[in-house]
Design a protein around this motif. Structure first.
Motif, PDB file in Angstrom:
ATOM      1  N   ALA A   1       5.241   2.732   0.165  1.00  0.00           N
ATOM      2  CA  ALA A   1       4.146   2.111  -0.205  1.00  0.00           C
ATOM      3  C   ALA A   1       4.583   0.929  -1.069  1.00  0.00           C
ATOM      4  O   ALA A   1       3.869  -0.124  -1.027  1.00  0.00           O
ATOM      5  CB  ALA A   1       3.071   3.012  -0.749  1.00  0.00           C
ATOM      6  N   ALA A   2       5.616   0.948  -1.677  1.00  0.00           N
ATOM      7  CA  ALA A   2       5.794  -0.162  -2.789  1.00  0.00           C
ATOM      8  C   ALA A   2       6.188  -0.960  -2.178  1.00  0.00           C
ATOM      9  O   ALA A   2       6.377  -2.416  -2.800  1.00  0.00           O
ATOM     10  CB  ALA A   2       6.940   0.504  -3.713  1.00  0.00           C
ATOM     11  N   PHE A   3       6.682  -1.263  -0.953  1.00  0.00           N
ATOM     12  CA  PHE A   3       7.257  -2.218  -0.117  1.00  0.00           C
ATOM     13  C   PHE A   3       6.116  -3.113   0.506  1.00  0.00           C
ATOM     14  O   PHE A   3       6.564  -4.233   0.802  1.00  0.00           O
ATOM     15  CB  PHE A   3       8.403  -1.851   0.911  1.00  0.00           C
ATOM     16  CG  PHE A   3       9.432  -1.632   0.441  1.00  0.00           C
ATOM     17  CD1 PHE A   3      10.697  -2.317   0.151  1.00  0.00           C
ATOM     18  CD2 PHE A   3       9.801  -0.260  -0.007  1.00  0.00           C
ATOM     19  CE1 PHE A   3      11.912  -2.160  -0.168  1.00  0.00           C
ATOM     20  CE2 PHE A   3      11.183   0.089  -0.573  1.00  0.00           C
ATOM     21  CZ  PHE A   3      12.115  -0.587  -0.809  1.00  0.00           C
ATOM     22  N   LEU A   4       5.082  -2.429   0.628  1.00  0.00           N
ATOM     23  CA  LEU A   4       3.987  -3.162   1.413  1.00  0.00           C
ATOM     24  C   LEU A   4       3.207  -3.807   0.514  1.00  0.00           C
ATOM     25  O   LEU A   4       2.847  -3.551  -0.704  1.00  0.00           O
ATOM     26  CB  LEU A   4       2.844  -2.075   1.842  1.00  0.00           C
ATOM     27  CG  LEU A   4       3.435  -1.034   2.908  1.00  0.00           C
ATOM     28  CD1 LEU A   4       2.468   0.020   3.475  1.00  0.00           C
ATOM     29  CD2 LEU A   4       3.818  -1.755   4.156  1.00  0.00           C
ATOM     30  N   ALA A   5       2.588  -5.266   1.045  1.00  0.00           N
ATOM     31  CA  ALA A   5       1.935  -6.132   0.198  1.00  0.00           C
ATOM     32  C   ALA A   5       0.413  -5.999   0.601  1.00  0.00           C
ATOM     33  O   ALA A   5      -0.018  -7.087  -0.072  1.00  0.00           O
ATOM     34  CB  ALA A   5       2.623  -7.647   0.317  1.00  0.00           C
ATOM     35  N   GLY A   6       0.275  -5.142   1.341  1.00  0.00           N
ATOM     36  CA  GLY A   6      -1.133  -4.934   1.769  1.00  0.00           C
ATOM     37  C   GLY A   6      -1.194  -3.615   2.512  1.00  0.00           C
ATOM     38  O   GLY A   6      -0.457  -3.046   2.741  1.00  0.00           O
TER      39      GLY A   6
ATOM     40  N   PRO B   1      10.632  -4.770  -3.740  1.00  0.00           N
ATOM     41  CA  PRO B   1       9.338  -4.061  -4.195  1.00  0.00           C
ATOM     42  C   PRO B   1       8.907  -4.478  -5.521  1.00  0.00           C
ATOM     43  O   PRO B   1       7.823  -4.524  -5.865  1.00  0.00           O
ATOM     44  CB  PRO B   1       9.622  -2.532  -4.229  1.00  0.00           C
ATOM     45  CG  PRO B   1      10.932  -2.424  -4.329  1.00  0.00           C
ATOM     46  CD  PRO B   1      11.785  -3.401  -3.445  1.00  0.00           C
ATOM     47  N   ARG B   2       9.956  -5.269  -6.232  1.00  0.00           N
ATOM     48  CA  ARG B   2       9.589  -5.556  -7.654  1.00  0.00           C
ATOM     49  C   ARG B   2       8.818  -7.243  -7.329  1.00  0.00           C
ATOM     50  O   ARG B   2       8.558  -7.677  -8.545  1.00  0.00           O
ATOM     51  CB  ARG B   2      10.776  -5.871  -8.558  1.00  0.00           C
ATOM     52  CG  ARG B   2      11.325  -4.547  -8.965  1.00  0.00           C
ATOM     53  CD  ARG B   2      12.749  -4.890  -9.588  1.00  0.00           C
ATOM     54  NE  ARG B   2      13.626  -5.447  -8.502  1.00  0.00           N
ATOM     55  CZ  ARG B   2      15.040  -5.658  -8.989  1.00  0.00           C
ATOM     56  NH1 ARG B   2      15.189  -5.474 -10.077  1.00  0.00           N
ATOM     57  NH2 ARG B   2      15.778  -6.226  -8.116  1.00  0.00           N
ATOM     58  N   GLY B   3       8.836  -7.702  -6.093  1.00  0.00           N
ATOM     59  CA  GLY B   3       7.950  -8.971  -6.045  1.00  0.00           C
ATOM     60  C   GLY B   3       8.772 -10.090  -6.290  1.00  0.00           C
ATOM     61  O   GLY B   3       8.124 -11.015  -6.479  1.00  0.00           O
ATOM     62  N   GLN B   4       9.994 -10.143  -6.332  1.00  0.00           N
ATOM     63  CA  GLN B   4      10.685 -11.207  -6.696  1.00  0.00           C
ATOM     64  C   GLN B   4      11.072 -12.247  -5.487  1.00  0.00           C
ATOM     65  O   GLN B   4      12.062 -12.798  -5.474  1.00  0.00           O
ATOM     66  CB  GLN B   4      12.132 -10.914  -7.512  1.00  0.00           C
ATOM     67  CG  GLN B   4      11.745 -10.128  -8.625  1.00  0.00           C
ATOM     68  CD  GLN B   4      12.957  -9.933  -9.514  1.00  0.00           C
ATOM     69  OE1 GLN B   4      14.107 -10.078  -8.973  1.00  0.00           O
ATOM     70  NE2 GLN B   4      12.841  -9.251 -10.637  1.00  0.00           N
ATOM     71  N   CYS B   5      10.453 -12.136  -4.249  1.00  0.00           N
ATOM     72  CA  CYS B   5      10.741 -12.715  -3.095  1.00  0.00           C
ATOM     73  C   CYS B   5       9.368 -12.765  -2.116  1.00  0.00           C
ATOM     74  O   CYS B   5       8.539 -12.106  -2.347  1.00  0.00           O
ATOM     75  CB  CYS B   5      11.756 -12.052  -2.288  1.00  0.00           C
ATOM     76  SG  CYS B   5      11.168 -10.482  -1.444  1.00  0.00           S
ATOM     77  N   PHE B   6       9.345 -13.820  -1.241  1.00  0.00           N
ATOM     78  CA  PHE B   6       8.058 -14.158  -0.502  1.00  0.00           C
ATOM     79  C   PHE B   6       8.175 -13.041   0.436  1.00  0.00           C
ATOM     80  O   PHE B   6       9.113 -12.247   1.024  1.00  0.00           O
ATOM     81  CB  PHE B   6       8.210 -15.443   0.171  1.00  0.00           C
ATOM     82  CG  PHE B   6       7.990 -16.667  -0.974  1.00  0.00           C
ATOM     83  CD1 PHE B   6       6.792 -17.052  -1.236  1.00  0.00           C
ATOM     84  CD2 PHE B   6       9.121 -17.175  -1.175  1.00  0.00           C
ATOM     85  CE1 PHE B   6       6.497 -18.167  -2.010  1.00  0.00           C
ATOM     86  CE2 PHE B   6       8.786 -18.348  -2.056  1.00  0.00           C
ATOM     87  CZ  PHE B   6       7.563 -18.628  -2.646  1.00  0.00           C
ATOM     88  N   PRO B   7       6.633 -12.539   0.775  1.00  0.00           N
ATOM     89  CA  PRO B   7       6.427 -11.177   1.564  1.00  0.00           C
ATOM     90  C   PRO B   7       6.806 -11.732   3.009  1.00  0.00           C
ATOM     91  O   PRO B   7       6.702 -12.808   3.678  1.00  0.00           O
ATOM     92  CB  PRO B   7       5.325 -10.761   1.449  1.00  0.00           C
ATOM     93  CG  PRO B   7       4.560 -12.082   0.906  1.00  0.00           C
ATOM     94  CD  PRO B   7       5.482 -12.929   0.243  1.00  0.00           C
TER      95      PRO B   7
END
Length: 298
Positions: free
Chosen positions: A201-206, A225-231
């Motif tokens: 779930a940590a990899f999902l952006a929605g 998963p830390r959000g340092q790249c565009f999805p």
């Protein structure tokens, strides 16, 4: 000189005697050859009555066989079409019952099991994916003519009606195996989607979007998963309902029409991963890559 003449006379006498013996031997052989046909004729003449009797018996038997074949042909043409149909249906019904029993005995360790009932047989289909046992479903079959389903727990979105119309009356084994194929594929797709939501779930952006058959999946995800790249946005389509890997995969980069070369390569590699590996295995590979990157940093 007299001794030599005596010896010469003896040798000439011996040569004549030997020649006479050879002539007698040839004469005996010639007589035997002349006597053999006469002996064969004698044997044939003595067996003649038996041979003629056996030939007559053979002809009589041939005649009886032809008469019986003619009577059978007349009876076959005199049977009414309804009677022929009834006999055929009865044979099919009996064969279906025997086939079901044989299948359950032979394939009880391959996802099929069942028990006999007062109406026929209740078949249980156990689904699994990659060694993990999943849901089970049953089909209660009534063994009579025509074969029909009394009750079942098959999900409504599985094409049970079409499978039954195609195989139930003609090939009960193919019916059960086809049904197993659909159910196992559905259970496998559902299992992958569940694993993605629960373990990654940590990899999902929605939210993960899916239909009841789990043959259309849409989700937005991040490799880090830390959000340092565009999805990335992914859409997986399973046109064949008997498979657990998508037939069509589309991966796009959210918010960007044109991508840098490195990102485009990453997007293309993701599409290939989704086509060839189970969904949760793809994200497991992302996790391993992240752990490797972290180890290089520290």
């Amino acid at each position: 000189m007299e001794l030599e003449k005596a010896l010469g006379q003896d040798e000439s006498k011996g040569g004549v005697l030997a020649h006479l013996e050879r002539l007698e031997t040839q004469a005996r052989r010639s007589r035997k050859k002349l006597e053999e046909p006469q002996g064969a004729q004698t044997v044939e003449s003595s067996l003649g009555p038996k041979i003629r009797k056996l030939r007559n018996l053979r002809d009589k038997l041939r005649s009886e066989v032809k008469q019986r074949q003619a009577r059978v042909a007349v009876r076959a043409t005199s049977v009414e079409p309804d009677q022929t149909s009834e006999i055929s249906e009865q044979n099919v019904w009996e064969r279906n019952g025997e086939n079901v029993k044989a299948i359950l005995q032979a394939y009880r360790f391959t996802g099929l099991s069942g028990k006999l009932t007062s109406r026929g047989v209740c078949v249980c289909i156990h689904t699994a994916f990659e060694g993990t046992l999943l849901d089970s479903y049953f089909v209660d079959l009534v063994i009579q003519k025509p074969l029909w389903i009394h009750h079942h727990s098959i999900p409504a979105f599985i094409p049970l009606k079409e499978i039954s119309a195609k195989y139930l009356q003609t090939n009960i084994q193919h019916f059960l195996f086809s049904l197993c194929e659909y159910l196992n594929a559905y259970a496998g797709r559902k299992y992958q989607a569940d694993q993605l939501q629960s373990d990654f779930a940590a990899f999902l952006a929605g939210p993960l979007q899916r239909n009841s058959l789990c043959n259309v999946l849409s989700f937005t995800y991040k490799v880090d998963p830390r959000g340092q790249c565009f999805p990335f946005c992914a859409r997986l389509l399973y046109k064949d309902l008997t498979v657990t890997l998508p037939t069509d995969v589309t991966v796009t980069h959210q918010g960007m029409d044109t991508l840098p070369t490195s990102w485009e390569e990453q997007r293309a590699s993701h599409e290939n991963l989704f086509r060839t590996k189970a969904l949760h295995q793809v994200f497991a590979s992302f996790t391993q890559r992240e752990e490797l990157d972290m180890s290089l940093v520290y």
